[in-house]
Design an enzyme around this catalytic site. Structure first.
Site, short mmCIF file in Angstrom:
data_model
loop_
_atom_site.label_atom_id
_atom_site.label_comp_id
_atom_site.label_asym_id
_atom_site.label_seq_id
_atom_site.Cartn_x
_atom_site.Cartn_y
_atom_site.Cartn_z
N ASP A 11 -10.19 -13.61 -5.37
CA ASP A 11 -9.62 -13.37 -6.70
C ASP A 11 -10.74 -12.85 -7.61
O ASP A 11 -11.79 -13.46 -7.72
CB ASP A 11 -9.03 -14.65 -7.28
CG ASP A 11 -7.76 -15.06 -6.55
OD1 ASP A 11 -7.29 -14.28 -5.69
OD2 ASP A 11 -7.25 -16.16 -6.84
N ASP A 130 5.96 -12.80 -3.83
CA ASP A 130 5.76 -14.21 -4.19
C ASP A 130 7.13 -14.87 -4.17
O ASP A 130 8.03 -14.46 -4.92
CB ASP A 130 5.16 -14.33 -5.60
CG ASP A 130 3.72 -13.83 -5.64
OD1 ASP A 130 3.10 -13.68 -4.58
OD2 ASP A 130 3.21 -13.60 -6.77
#
Lengths: 250, 189
Positions: A11, A130
């Site tokens: 990330d 997601d």
């Protein structure tokens, strides 16, 4: 035979690795390139860079970072996070990423999947999904997992594949961050519905979790925390997988 | 000079760094090159259209016997045509590029490459090493098939035809084995 892939997620915000990284022997543990090199030396098959600020801030991913990663590592990597413009995606590929992934924007504008795969190639076009299990089914969430679209995740997976996605990166919001294992039911449902590679994401905590993901039909399994924290290396996990009959690159 | 054909997609920096080649699309530079590397990313029709202005030069240079390394679409372009779409390949090897059937497509990830003959570009690389693949189409089996890979059955993952080499996988993304392959190509006299 094609090997099952172990993939590390990094990330990124402002060109730096987010989340605590505590590695010895790394000069700058917040530097994505240093971390990427470490992962490669430990047997990682592939890397995914997620610009976590991009969706919220509408900021462009730093092309400089992509260039640096491409010039210093020689395994494939995927870049995504808040991408909306085809030109930006082409430029990320041009700067050295192998694949781009899109999530929210693809849900809002499914037709862009065709344009992307036409331009940069199907194999280079990854759709990230997601999903959250709710009321007996998996719904697609967007905007970094904050908004329920009501869309059925399996149907969306099928549609994305038919529009030209070359790979799906499937994250279970329920499992993400728990380190209690991938959402095996979600993986079975998606891999049973499409004929393109599927990457499992969310919930990895131990080598047996990877085995479960592959037995559920996943082609690759992605994790962040267990690698960031140095709990297991990719090689540790692959040795376990090999002992359990999974074909890996060792 | 090694000319690395620049089709506007894909990153060529690893290939450039390892082989010392020059990224170019200049007809004069391609014509004067001692070796050619053609790394292809995109669709067959896209690549075919991009190289149209230098197609003849490429064909002539490769036919003259200089070492050529085609990567992914750079291998596929050696053939006549592709099931993927329109556009002319270089037509140096007869045949049509085919699409995978009955297996997950694209064929994506690390797979093993088996050498069917002695290949100078594979020197020092153990047989059955893993390389990274990312493709939905593949070359037909011909007399020039020199490497094979198992994906629901064996397919042509590499060819050798005189000084012409083609690999369906991406050496520039295949870690140490891939770097070695590129170095080997750079060292071919």
């Amino acid at each position: 035979m094609l090997a099952k892939r172990i993939i590390a997620a990094l990330d990124i915000a402002g060109g730096r690795v987010v989340k605590g990284v505590n590695f010895e022997n790394i000069k700058d543990s917040g530097d994505p390139v240093e971390l990427a090199k470490r992962y490669v030396s430990e047997g990682m098959d592939e890397l995914v860079f997620l610009d976590i600020k991009a969706t919220v801030d509408k900021r462009k991913i730093l092309s400089e970072l992509v260039k640096r990663v491409a010039s210093e590592i020689s395994i494939p990597f995927t870049v995504g996070g808040g991408l909306t413009e085809l030109d930006d995606m082409v430029s990320i590929i041009r700067n050295g990423a192998d694949k781009i992934f899109i999530n929210t924007y693809a849900v809002q504008h499914p037709e862009i999947i065709e344009s992307i795969s036409d331009r940069i190639g199907t194999a280079n076009t990854v759709i990230a999904i997601d999903a959250m299990f709710r009321d007996g089914k998996y719904n697609v969430y967007i905007n970094g997992g904050s908004k329920d679209t009501g869309l059925d995740a399996v149907q969306w997976a099928r549609k994305a594949a038919s529009l030209g996605a070359g790979e799906l990166l499937v994250t279970s919001i329920n499992a993400d961050g728990t380190m209690k294992g991938y959402d095996v039911n979600l993986l079975k449902a998606i891999t049973g519905a499409v004929n393109i590679p599927v990457i499992a994401s969310g919930g990895a905590g131990k080598p047996a979790d990877f085995l479960d993901a592959f037995n559920a039909g996943a082609d690759g399994a992605l994790a962040a925390s267990i690698f960031h924290r140095g709990i297991y290396s990719a090689t540790d996990i692959k040795k376990y997988l090999m002992e359990n009959g999974i074909n890996v690159r060792l | 000079m090694i000319a690395i054909i620049d089709i506007g997609t894909g990153n060529l920096s690893t290939i450039e760094r390892v082989t010392g080649g020059k990224i170019t699309m200049e007809p004069g530079e391609i014509e004067g090159a001692e070796k050619i590397i053609f790394p292809g990313v995109g669709s067959f029709q896209y690549v075919a259209s991009i190289i149209r202005p230098v197609r003849k030069i490429l064909i002539n240079r490769i036919k003259s016997g200089i070492p050529y390394l085609g990567i992914c679409l750079g291998l596929e372009m050696l053939f006549d045509s592709s099931e993927e779409g329109g556009g002319e390949g270089l037509g140096l090897i007869p045949g049509r590029i085919k699409k995978f059937a009955g297996v997950k497509t694209p064929h994506m990830g690390w797979n093993q490459v088996k050498n069917l003959t002695d290949l100078p570009i594979m020197g020092g690389i153990p047989d059955n090493s893993f390389f990274y693949f990312m493709h939905s189409y593949y070359a037909p089996d011909t007399a020039y098939t020199a490497m094979e890979t198992d994906y629901g059955g064996y397919f042509t993952s590499g060819i050798m035809y005189g000084n012409i080499y083609g690999v369906q996988f991406h050496p520039e993304k295949s870690g140490d084995a891939g770097i070695r392959l590129l170095k080997n190509f750079g060292a071919i006299a």
